[in-house]
Design a protein around this motif. Structure first.
Motif, PDB file in Angstrom:
ATOM      1  N   VAL A 242       0.839  -0.999  -0.258  1.00 20.18           N
ATOM      2  CA  VAL A 242      -0.049   0.339  -0.098  1.00 20.18           C
ATOM      3  C   VAL A 242       0.927   1.439  -0.139  1.00 20.18           C
ATOM      4  CG1 VAL A 242      -1.821  -1.216   1.340  1.00 20.18           C
ATOM      5  CG2 VAL A 242      -0.327   0.193   2.672  1.00 20.18           C
ATOM      6  N   PRO A 243       0.009   2.063   0.016  1.00 24.19           N
ATOM      7  CA  PRO A 243       1.093   3.723  -0.312  1.00 24.19           C
ATOM      8  C   PRO A 243       1.108   3.875   1.607  1.00 24.19           C
ATOM      9  CG  PRO A 243      -1.069   4.046  -1.529  1.00 24.19           C
ATOM     10  CD  PRO A 243      -0.727   2.567  -1.252  1.00 24.19           C
ATOM     11  N   ARG A 244       2.396   4.422   1.460  1.00 27.56           N
ATOM     12  CA  ARG A 244       2.701   4.796   2.414  1.00 27.56           C
ATOM     13  C   ARG A 244       1.541   5.857   3.155  1.00 27.56           C
ATOM     14  NH1 ARG A 244       7.896   5.034   5.627  1.00 27.56           N
ATOM     15  NH2 ARG A 244       8.999   4.308   3.552  1.00 27.56           N
ATOM     16  N   SER A 245       1.077   6.840   2.646  1.00 26.44           N
ATOM     17  CA  SER A 245       0.176   7.515   3.190  1.00 26.44           C
ATOM     18  C   SER A 245      -0.884   7.162   3.910  1.00 26.44           C
ATOM     19  CB  SER A 245      -0.381   8.690   2.443  1.00 26.44           C
ATOM     20  OG  SER A 245      -1.166   7.566   0.993  1.00 26.44           O
ATOM     21  N   THR A 246      -1.718   5.627   3.379  1.00 28.24           N
ATOM     22  CA  THR A 246      -2.367   4.187   4.023  1.00 28.24           C
ATOM     23  C   THR A 246      -2.529   4.433   5.788  1.00 28.24           C
ATOM     24  OG1 THR A 246      -2.077   3.927   2.505  1.00 28.24           O
ATOM     25  CG2 THR A 246      -3.140   2.396   4.304  1.00 28.24           C
ATOM     26  N   SER A 247      -0.555   4.819   6.070  1.00 27.68           N
ATOM     27  CA  SER A 247      -0.532   4.758   7.824  1.00 27.68           C
ATOM     28  C   SER A 247      -1.393   5.700   8.180  1.00 27.68           C
ATOM     29  CB  SER A 247       0.854   4.598   8.085  1.00 27.68           C
ATOM     30  OG  SER A 247       1.519   6.202   8.072  1.00 27.68           O
ATOM     31  N   LEU A 248      -1.942   7.338   7.617  1.00 24.92           N
ATOM     32  CA  LEU A 248      -2.164   7.736   8.169  1.00 24.92           C
ATOM     33  C   LEU A 248      -4.167   7.656   8.832  1.00 24.92           C
ATOM     34  CD1 LEU A 248      -1.217  10.863   5.835  1.00 24.92           C
ATOM     35  CD2 LEU A 248      -0.716   9.835   8.639  1.00 24.92           C
ATOM     36  N   LEU A 249      -4.405   6.047   8.542  1.00 25.51           N
ATOM     37  CA  LEU A 249      -5.931   5.902   8.280  1.00 25.51           C
ATOM     38  C   LEU A 249      -6.045   5.706  10.073  1.00 25.51           C
ATOM     39  CD1 LEU A 249      -6.878   3.144   5.582  1.00 25.51           C
ATOM     40  CD2 LEU A 249      -7.690   5.340   6.008  1.00 25.51           C
ATOM     41  N   GLY A 250      -4.711   5.102  10.449  1.00 27.46           N
ATOM     42  CA  GLY A 250      -4.264   4.884  12.223  1.00 27.46           C
ATOM     43  C   GLY A 250      -5.613   3.983  12.101  1.00 27.46           C
ATOM     44  N   ILE A 251      -5.661   2.402  11.225  1.00 33.14           N
ATOM     45  CA  ILE A 251      -5.927   1.059  11.648  1.00 33.14           C
ATOM     46  C   ILE A 251      -5.514   0.440  13.090  1.00 33.14           C
ATOM     47  CG2 ILE A 251      -7.226  -0.944  10.858  1.00 33.14           C
ATOM     48  CD1 ILE A 251      -7.667   0.258   8.139  1.00 33.14           C
ATOM     49  N   GLN A 252      -5.896   0.158  14.175  1.00 30.63           N
ATOM     50  CA  GLN A 252      -5.484  -1.061  14.595  1.00 30.63           C
ATOM     51  C   GLN A 252      -5.116  -1.755  14.266  1.00 30.63           C
ATOM     52  OE1 GLN A 252      -7.726  -0.064  18.617  1.00 30.63           O
ATOM     53  NE2 GLN A 252      -7.447   1.353  18.924  1.00 30.63           N
ATOM     54  N   GLY A 253      -4.250  -2.359  14.781  1.00 29.67           N
ATOM     55  CA  GLY A 253      -3.450  -3.890  14.702  1.00 29.67           C
ATOM     56  C   GLY A 253      -3.129  -3.984  12.845  1.00 29.67           C
ATOM     57  N   VAL A 254      -2.433  -3.182  12.668  1.00 24.88           N
ATOM     58  CA  VAL A 254      -1.822  -2.499  10.893  1.00 24.88           C
ATOM     59  C   VAL A 254      -0.308  -1.798  11.482  1.00 24.88           C
ATOM     60  CG1 VAL A 254      -1.798  -2.199   8.844  1.00 24.88           C
ATOM     61  CG2 VAL A 254      -3.623  -3.171   9.963  1.00 24.88           C
ATOM     62  N   ASP A 255       0.913  -3.189  11.368  1.00 19.72           N
ATOM     63  CA  ASP A 255       2.009  -1.710  11.232  1.00 19.72           C
ATOM     64  C   ASP A 255       2.566  -2.235   9.348  1.00 19.72           C
ATOM     65  OD1 ASP A 255       2.061  -1.889  13.427  1.00 19.72           O
ATOM     66  OD2 ASP A 255       3.415  -3.783  14.119  1.00 19.72           O
ATOM     67  N   PHE A 256       3.030  -0.527   8.883  1.00 24.29           N
ATOM     68  CA  PHE A 256       4.094  -0.396   8.425  1.00 24.29           C
ATOM     69  C   PHE A 256       4.977  -1.263   8.145  1.00 24.29           C
ATOM     70  CE2 PHE A 256      -0.146   1.275   8.936  1.00 24.29           C
ATOM     71  CZ  PHE A 256      -1.232   1.220   7.936  1.00 24.29           C
ATOM     72  N   LEU A 257       5.733  -1.604   7.071  1.00 23.62           N
ATOM     73  CA  LEU A 257       6.713  -2.502   7.042  1.00 23.62           C
ATOM     74  C   LEU A 257       7.810  -1.544   5.708  1.00 23.62           C
ATOM     75  CD1 LEU A 257       6.609  -5.842   8.378  1.00 23.62           C
ATOM     76  CD2 LEU A 257       6.732  -3.629   9.472  1.00 23.62           C
ATOM     77  N   PRO A 258       8.678  -0.971   5.447  1.00 18.85           N
ATOM     78  CA  PRO A 258       9.001  -0.677   4.494  1.00 18.85           C
ATOM     79  C   PRO A 258       9.793  -1.654   4.248  1.00 18.85           C
ATOM     80  CG  PRO A 258      10.891  -1.134   6.613  1.00 18.85           C
ATOM     81  CD  PRO A 258      10.043  -0.947   7.384  1.00 18.85           C
ATOM     82  N   LEU A 259       9.672  -1.366   2.410  1.00 20.03           N
ATOM     83  CA  LEU A 259      10.199  -2.423   1.080  1.00 20.03           C
ATOM     84  C   LEU A 259      11.216  -2.314   1.171  1.00 20.03           C
ATOM     85  CD1 LEU A 259       7.216  -3.156  -0.368  1.00 20.03           C
ATOM     86  CD2 LEU A 259       7.802  -4.308   1.164  1.00 20.03           C
ATOM     87  N   GLU A 260      12.270  -3.555   0.546  1.00 18.89           N
ATOM     88  CA  GLU A 260      13.281  -2.903  -0.275  1.00 18.89           C
ATOM     89  C   GLU A 260      13.466  -2.534  -1.239  1.00 18.89           C
ATOM     90  OE1 GLU A 260      17.143  -5.320   0.803  1.00 18.89           O
ATOM     91  OE2 GLU A 260      15.916  -6.657  -0.947  1.00 18.89           O
ATOM     92  N   GLY A 261      14.599  -1.503  -2.295  1.00 20.62           N
ATOM     93  CA  GLY A 261      13.852  -1.426  -3.544  1.00 20.62           C
ATOM     94  C   GLY A 261      12.652  -0.588  -3.674  1.00 20.62           C
ATOM     95  N   SER A 262      11.614   0.022  -2.919  1.00 19.30           N
ATOM     96  CA  SER A 262      11.042   0.855  -2.864  1.00 19.30           C
ATOM     97  C   SER A 262      11.060   1.679  -3.391  1.00 19.30           C
ATOM     98  CB  SER A 262       9.731   1.417  -2.012  1.00 19.30           C
ATOM     99  OG  SER A 262      10.280   1.390  -0.903  1.00 19.30           O
ATOM    100  N   ALA A 263      11.997   2.645  -3.793  1.00 21.38           N
ATOM    101  CA  ALA A 263      12.148   3.629  -3.374  1.00 21.38           C
ATOM    102  C   ALA A 263      12.487   3.981  -5.039  1.00 21.38           C
ATOM    103  CB  ALA A 263      13.714   4.605  -3.222  1.00 21.38           C
ATOM    104  N   HIS A 264      12.335   2.631  -5.588  1.00 22.73           N
ATOM    105  CA  HIS A 264      12.769   2.896  -7.285  1.00 22.73           C
ATOM    106  C   HIS A 264      10.951   2.607  -7.759  1.00 22.73           C
ATOM    107  CE1 HIS A 264      17.000   2.794  -7.201  1.00 22.73           C
ATOM    108  NE2 HIS A 264      16.457   1.540  -6.757  1.00 22.73           N
TER     109      HIS A 264
END
Length: 294
Positions: A242-264
Motif C-alpha cells: 500500500v502507499p505510505r500515506s495509508t498509515s494515516l488511516l490509523g487502523i489498529q492492528g496493522v503495522d507498516f513496514l519498509p520494502l527493499e527497493g521501493s524507492a525505485h
C-alpha cells in the motif's frame, strides 16, 4: 418596466423625505425627479409617496418597495464586480475529482491551500476512481482530477502533487514485523497476500508486480480499495502493498513496514485537467497549487 434611475430617485426621496434635498443629492433639478417618481408609481401600480406642500411621507406600499429597491440597487452595483471576479478566476466554482487513496493524505491540505488562496471560489468534490475522473474531465463535468498515471498527454495537462513509496501492511505481531530491516522479496515467499485488482486498481497492481515477483498462489483476496485492503490486513487475512500515506488511516492492528527497493517504484499523484477547459477559476487554482505554465 422601471429603470435604475427611477429606483435611485425614489430611494433618495424616501431617505431625504424632501424632493429638493433629494434632487440636490442626485445632482439634478426637482421637476425631472418628480416625473421619475410619477413614472415609477405608474409602472408599479401603487402610490409610493404621500406629498403635500409641507412634507413627504412613505405610504405602506412605499415602505415595502423601498426595501426591495435598495436590494435591487445593491445587486446592480455588485454585478460588475462579480463579473470581474468570475472573469479573473478569484470567484466561481471549481469541481475536483479525487480517489479514496488521495483523500487519506493530500486532499485536506490541498483544500486548505485553495480556500486560503481563493476564498471566493466554491469547491465541489467528487470521489471517483481515476478512470471515472478522466471521463469527467473529458465531458467537462470536472475541472481538476487527482489521479494516478498514466495520463494521456494528447488531451490533458498534469502537475505532480505527491510522490511517496510503497510499504507493506502487515498484521501487528506478524513475524515480518520482527525483522528490524526492510522486507525483501524472499521474505514474502509463503506469506498470504491481499492483492490489488488488475482491472479496478491497475495502477497499484502494475507497481506491485514490477516491484516483486508475485506468487499468485499466495494471493488470498483481490480488492480495489485501499481501505478494504488494510481492513483485511487488520483481520489477519494476509499482508498487502500500500502507499505510505495509508498509515494515516490509523487502523489498529496493522503495522507498516519498509520494502527493499521501493524507492525505485514511487507512487505518484497528479493534478490533471483538460487543456480545453476555459473556467477562469481553474487557472487560478492551479497557480495556488504551485503550477506555473512557463
Amino acid at each position: 418596466m422601471f429603470t435604475f434611475d427611477q429606483l435611485a430617485g425614489f430611494i433618495a426621496v424616501a431617505e431625504e423625505l424632501h424632493f429638493g434635498r433629494a434632487a440636490e443629492r442626485l445632482n439634478m433639478t426637482q421637476p425631472p425627479l418628480s416625473r421619475q417618481i410619477q413614472k415609477l408609481e405608474k409602472t408599479v401600480g401603487a402610490e409610493l409617496l404621500e406629498r403635500d406642500n409641507r412634507k413627504v411621507r412613505l405610504t405602506a406600499a412605499g415602505t415595502a418597495f423601498l426595501e426591495e429597491a435598495r436590494r435591487l440597487m445593491a445587486l446592480a452595483n455588485r454585478a460588475p464586480l462579480t463579473a470581474q471576479r468570475i472573469a479573473s478566476g478569484s470567484s466561481g466554482l471549481i469541481r475536483i475529482g479525487f480517489t479514496a487513496a488521495s483523500g487519506l493524505s493530500i486532499l485536506g491540505p490541498l483544500l486548505e491551500k485553495i480556500s486560503a488562496g481563493l476564498p471566493g471560489v466554491d469547491i465541489d468534490l467528487h470521489e471517483l476512481v481515476t478512470g471515472e475522473q478522466i471521463a469527467g474531465l473529458q465531458s467537462g463535468e470536472l475541472d481538476i482530477g487527482l489521479a494516478r498515471p498514466p495520463i494521456n498527454g494528447d488531451f490533458f495537462d498534469s502537475y505532480l502533487l505527491q510522490r511517496e513509496t510503497m510499504v507493506l501492511a502487515a498484521p501487528s505481531g506478524h513475524p515480518l514485523t520482527e525483522l528490524n530491516r526492510h522486507v525483501r522479496e524472499d521474505d514474502l515467499k509463503d506469506v498470504p497476500l491481499i492483492m490489488h485488482s488488475p482491472g479496478e486498481a491497475s495502477y497499484f497492481y502494475d507497481l506491485a508486480v514490477r516491484m516483486l515477483q508475485i506468487q499468485h498462489a499466495n494471493v488470498v483476496h483481490t480488492v480495489s480499495q485501499i481501505l478494504t485492503m488494510v481492513s483485511l490486513v487488520a483481520a489477519r487475512r494476509g499482508v498487502a502493498l500500500v502507499p505510505r500515506s495509508t498509515s494515516l488511516l490509523g487502523i489498529q492492528g496493522v503495522d507498516f513496514l519498509p520494502l527493499e527497493g521501493s524507492a525505485h517504484y514511487p507512487v505518484e499523484l497528479h493534478a490533471v485537467w483538460n487543456r480545453n477547459i476555459t473556467n477562469p477559476a481553474l487557472s487560478q487554482t492551479l497557480k495556488v497549487l504551485g503550477y506555473r505554465d512557463d
